[in-house]
Design a protein around this motif. Sequence first.
Motif, PDB file in Angstrom:
ATOM      1  N   VAL A  52       9.267  12.170  -2.135  1.00  0.00           N
ATOM      2  CA  VAL A  52       8.293  11.509  -1.270  1.00  0.00           C
ATOM      3  C   VAL A  52       8.843  10.152  -0.867  1.00  0.00           C
ATOM      4  O   VAL A  52       9.508   9.484  -1.662  1.00  0.00           O
ATOM      5  CB  VAL A  52       6.935  11.327  -1.983  1.00  0.00           C
ATOM      6  N   GLU A  53       8.595   9.734   0.379  1.00  0.00           N
ATOM      7  CA  GLU A  53       9.054   8.411   0.839  1.00  0.00           C
ATOM      8  C   GLU A  53       7.877   7.576   1.314  1.00  0.00           C
ATOM      9  O   GLU A  53       6.902   8.088   1.859  1.00  0.00           O
ATOM     10  CB  GLU A  53      10.116   8.547   1.941  1.00  0.00           C
ATOM     11  N   PHE A  54       7.991   6.244   1.083  1.00  0.00           N
ATOM     12  CA  PHE A  54       6.971   5.260   1.430  1.00  0.00           C
ATOM     13  C   PHE A  54       7.653   4.065   2.094  1.00  0.00           C
ATOM     14  O   PHE A  54       8.828   3.799   1.853  1.00  0.00           O
ATOM     15  CB  PHE A  54       6.225   4.766   0.184  1.00  0.00           C
ATOM     16  N   GLU A  55       6.887   3.316   2.877  1.00  0.00           N
ATOM     17  CA  GLU A  55       7.451   2.122   3.512  1.00  0.00           C
ATOM     18  C   GLU A  55       7.706   1.020   2.507  1.00  0.00           C
ATOM     19  O   GLU A  55       8.654   0.247   2.657  1.00  0.00           O
ATOM     20  CB  GLU A  55       6.521   1.634   4.625  1.00  0.00           C
ATOM     21  N   THR A  56       6.881   0.916   1.476  1.00  0.00           N
ATOM     22  CA  THR A  56       7.031  -0.142   0.476  1.00  0.00           C
ATOM     23  C   THR A  56       6.790   0.424  -0.916  1.00  0.00           C
ATOM     24  O   THR A  56       6.280   1.543  -1.073  1.00  0.00           O
ATOM     25  CB  THR A  56       6.051  -1.307   0.722  1.00  0.00           C
ATOM     26  N   ALA A  57       7.102  -0.375  -1.927  1.00  0.00           N
ATOM     27  CA  ALA A  57       6.999   0.088  -3.310  1.00  0.00           C
ATOM     28  C   ALA A  57       5.574   0.162  -3.858  1.00  0.00           C
ATOM     29  O   ALA A  57       5.271   1.084  -4.625  1.00  0.00           O
ATOM     30  CB  ALA A  57       7.860  -0.803  -4.208  1.00  0.00           C
ATOM     31  N   PRO A  58       4.657  -0.783  -3.542  1.00  0.00           N
ATOM     32  CA  PRO A  58       3.331  -0.718  -4.178  1.00  0.00           C
ATOM     33  C   PRO A  58       2.602   0.612  -3.996  1.00  0.00           C
ATOM     34  O   PRO A  58       2.112   1.175  -4.985  1.00  0.00           O
ATOM     35  CB  PRO A  58       2.580  -1.903  -3.543  1.00  0.00           C
ATOM     36  N   PRO A  59       2.512   1.164  -2.766  1.00  0.00           N
ATOM     37  CA  PRO A  59       1.834   2.461  -2.667  1.00  0.00           C
ATOM     38  C   PRO A  59       2.601   3.575  -3.361  1.00  0.00           C
ATOM     39  O   PRO A  59       1.995   4.523  -3.880  1.00  0.00           O
ATOM     40  CB  PRO A  59       1.730   2.693  -1.156  1.00  0.00           C
ATOM     41  N   ALA A  60       3.928   3.497  -3.398  1.00  0.00           N
ATOM     42  CA  ALA A  60       4.721   4.511  -4.087  1.00  0.00           C
ATOM     43  C   ALA A  60       4.396   4.518  -5.582  1.00  0.00           C
ATOM     44  O   ALA A  60       4.233   5.575  -6.202  1.00  0.00           O
ATOM     45  CB  ALA A  60       6.204   4.259  -3.860  1.00  0.00           C
ATOM     46  N   ALA A  61       4.319   3.316  -6.167  1.00  0.00           N
ATOM     47  CA  ALA A  61       3.971   3.227  -7.586  1.00  0.00           C
ATOM     48  C   ALA A  61       2.562   3.748  -7.833  1.00  0.00           C
ATOM     49  O   ALA A  61       2.307   4.468  -8.802  1.00  0.00           O
ATOM     50  CB  ALA A  61       4.097   1.779  -8.058  1.00  0.00           C
ATOM     51  N   ALA A  62       1.626   3.404  -6.937  1.00  0.00           N
ATOM     52  CA  ALA A  62       0.243   3.860  -7.089  1.00  0.00           C
ATOM     53  C   ALA A  62       0.159   5.382  -7.073  1.00  0.00           C
ATOM     54  O   ALA A  62      -0.579   5.996  -7.848  1.00  0.00           O
ATOM     55  CB  ALA A  62      -0.628   3.257  -5.988  1.00  0.00           C
ATOM     56  N   VAL A  63       0.928   6.015  -6.171  1.00  0.00           N
ATOM     57  CA  VAL A  63       0.922   7.476  -6.090  1.00  0.00           C
ATOM     58  C   VAL A  63       1.528   8.081  -7.354  1.00  0.00           C
ATOM     59  O   VAL A  63       1.025   9.082  -7.884  1.00  0.00           O
ATOM     60  CB  VAL A  63       1.676   7.943  -4.831  1.00  0.00           C
ATOM     61  N   ALA A  64       2.607   7.512  -7.856  1.00  0.00           N
ATOM     62  CA  ALA A  64       3.229   8.030  -9.072  1.00  0.00           C
ATOM     63  C   ALA A  64       2.250   7.999 -10.244  1.00  0.00           C
ATOM     64  O   ALA A  64       2.117   8.979 -10.996  1.00  0.00           O
ATOM     65  CB  ALA A  64       4.485   7.227  -9.403  1.00  0.00           C
ATOM     66  N   PHE A  65       1.540   6.871 -10.402  1.00  0.00           N
ATOM     67  CA  PHE A  65       0.563   6.772 -11.490  1.00  0.00           C
ATOM     68  C   PHE A  65      -0.557   7.796 -11.309  1.00  0.00           C
ATOM     69  O   PHE A  65      -0.999   8.433 -12.255  1.00  0.00           O
ATOM     70  CB  PHE A  65      -0.035   5.365 -11.554  1.00  0.00           C
TER      71      PHE A  65
END
Length: 603
Positions: free
Chosen positions: A73-86
């Motif tokens: 999965v790809e995201f523009e920035t890290a915060p939403p990526a971390a939120a999705v992982a959690f």
Amino acid sequence: MPSPVDREPGSSELIRVRRSVLVVDVVDSVRLMQAFETDVIDRWRRFLDEVVSTLLPLHGGRLVKSLGDGMLVEFETAPPAAAVAFEMHKRMQRYNQARPPQAQIRLRAGLHTSDVVIDKLDIFGPGVNIAARIATLAAPGEVVATVQVRDELVRGVDAEFEDLGELFVKGLEQSIHCWKISSPSGAPWAAAPQEPPTLSTPNVVVPRLAVMPLSVRGLEGDDASAGHLVADNLNLRLSRSAALRVISRLSSSALSERNLTAVEVARQLGVQYVVGGSVTRQGNARWRLCIEMADGGDGSLIWGRTDTVDPQALLEPDDDYSAELASGLLEAIATHQVQRLATHSLPSLQSYSLQLAGLRLMHRATRGDFERARSVLESLVDRHPMAPVPRAWMSQWWVLRTTRGLAASAHDGAAQALSHTRSALQTDPHCALALATQGFVECHMQRDLDAAEATLDRAIACNGNEALAWLYRSVVHGFRGQGEEAYRSAETASSLSPVDPQRHYFDALTASAAITAHRLERGLELARRALLVNRNHLPTLRALIVGLVESGDTQAAHPIGLRVLELNPSFTITGYVRDAPKGSEATRLRFAEAFALAGLPSS
């Protein structure tokens, strides 16, 4: 802007862009498929459908690939990526209900931010491989991230961090500095205070306020920093008033792109009032500013105004517009009029953007970014040799270089730092940031506690909201063995900058102060929290030894002592006591007794 990449005729368009790449895979997938094929496939398909239809649209993610036992999965920035992982870990638990442990699907995840090449269907580049490799370092239910991701996240808001150090993975020659990240537990450092702090005068309540960078619409290039410029000018004005406690602009900026409500910001920063708004272009040469203040308790609007201004007027050393805003805000919350003091704003927006870039780089974890901050800030100093704030930040860079163990010697760092603070104070004798940095150099690097205390008292007299002045003051009191005063000063510093980019440093010094004050439980908690982010900080390791020994857990202190010797093989108790600043002998002898019980060498 994304940049096109050379491509073969007839192929789909390739674009180079910076992305956060999340790789998730199923632990022990081969065994699960062999033993529970039908059930595992059914659960994985339902889980994947939920991720694609519900979770990714909510956080702006794109599913690039889905395999039978993982996804990319790809995201523009890290915060939403971390939120999705959690959230993936959390939601998978529902699909494991009523299954025995051997049939449960457990996920592990790797997260990395880098420049990649993308098209409509796929994503390419070394960054994808790195994300996949570090996913293998995660235990079931964990997320492992690189330093590039860690620098985009705010501790306690986006995630909690544990420093894993430099790790090697299959297929890569270079080690990778990794962090284990986990879902934030709530408010980042402490619950919002029930009552605002008070001045020394009885019954005088001091409200706490945060000024958030304004959102920007229709502005590009250097003008894109307009929201920070307006907020910083206002922040500097308000911080001069003894009637307010104003949260550090570094902490406010850390939350600026998190889409938080006023109530959420107030809870994270522990404030009663939140100021924010927007900047939009009005014609060719004007800005339209909308400023408002909300109640942090219920989010209701308390005060607001809309103005069209000439942006050049905001760059004046003593701009009237910021003074009007500050006066209106103070009147709205029934406090004293703000003092009209010079703010020393930089004379061009381009330079202001340069300052923002330098501060961002200076507070990042990677050594390369930290070293680049020096060239940025030196360029700013060269351009504006009479402006005190760039000089003060340049001095702070030299202090951080020494405290991070990157300086050749403390003497060299002290000389460089003092040269900048003295230049800043020649221009503005009341620059609290410069005074705070000078006080730290005098205390920690020159070992002159009397000079340091006098300088830090001057800094606080000039600006009682300068968090670093309070933090460094706690170090002086700690050296003198004045534990309670050291702890109170450190806690004041933390309350003024609760989401500081160097929060682990605040925690580290507060831990030492707490242990000096015999608040051992609190000191151990803070020391361990600081070491999760920077596990090699020697003063914190030494404070942890003292806290453990004096708590009666000498056995647990022994491996910490071995860690101290691993990092500093020449450490001896005799040398530690010998190098004590004048006035700190009693504290050093107390700590030395704990070191001896922990097995550290006497000579």
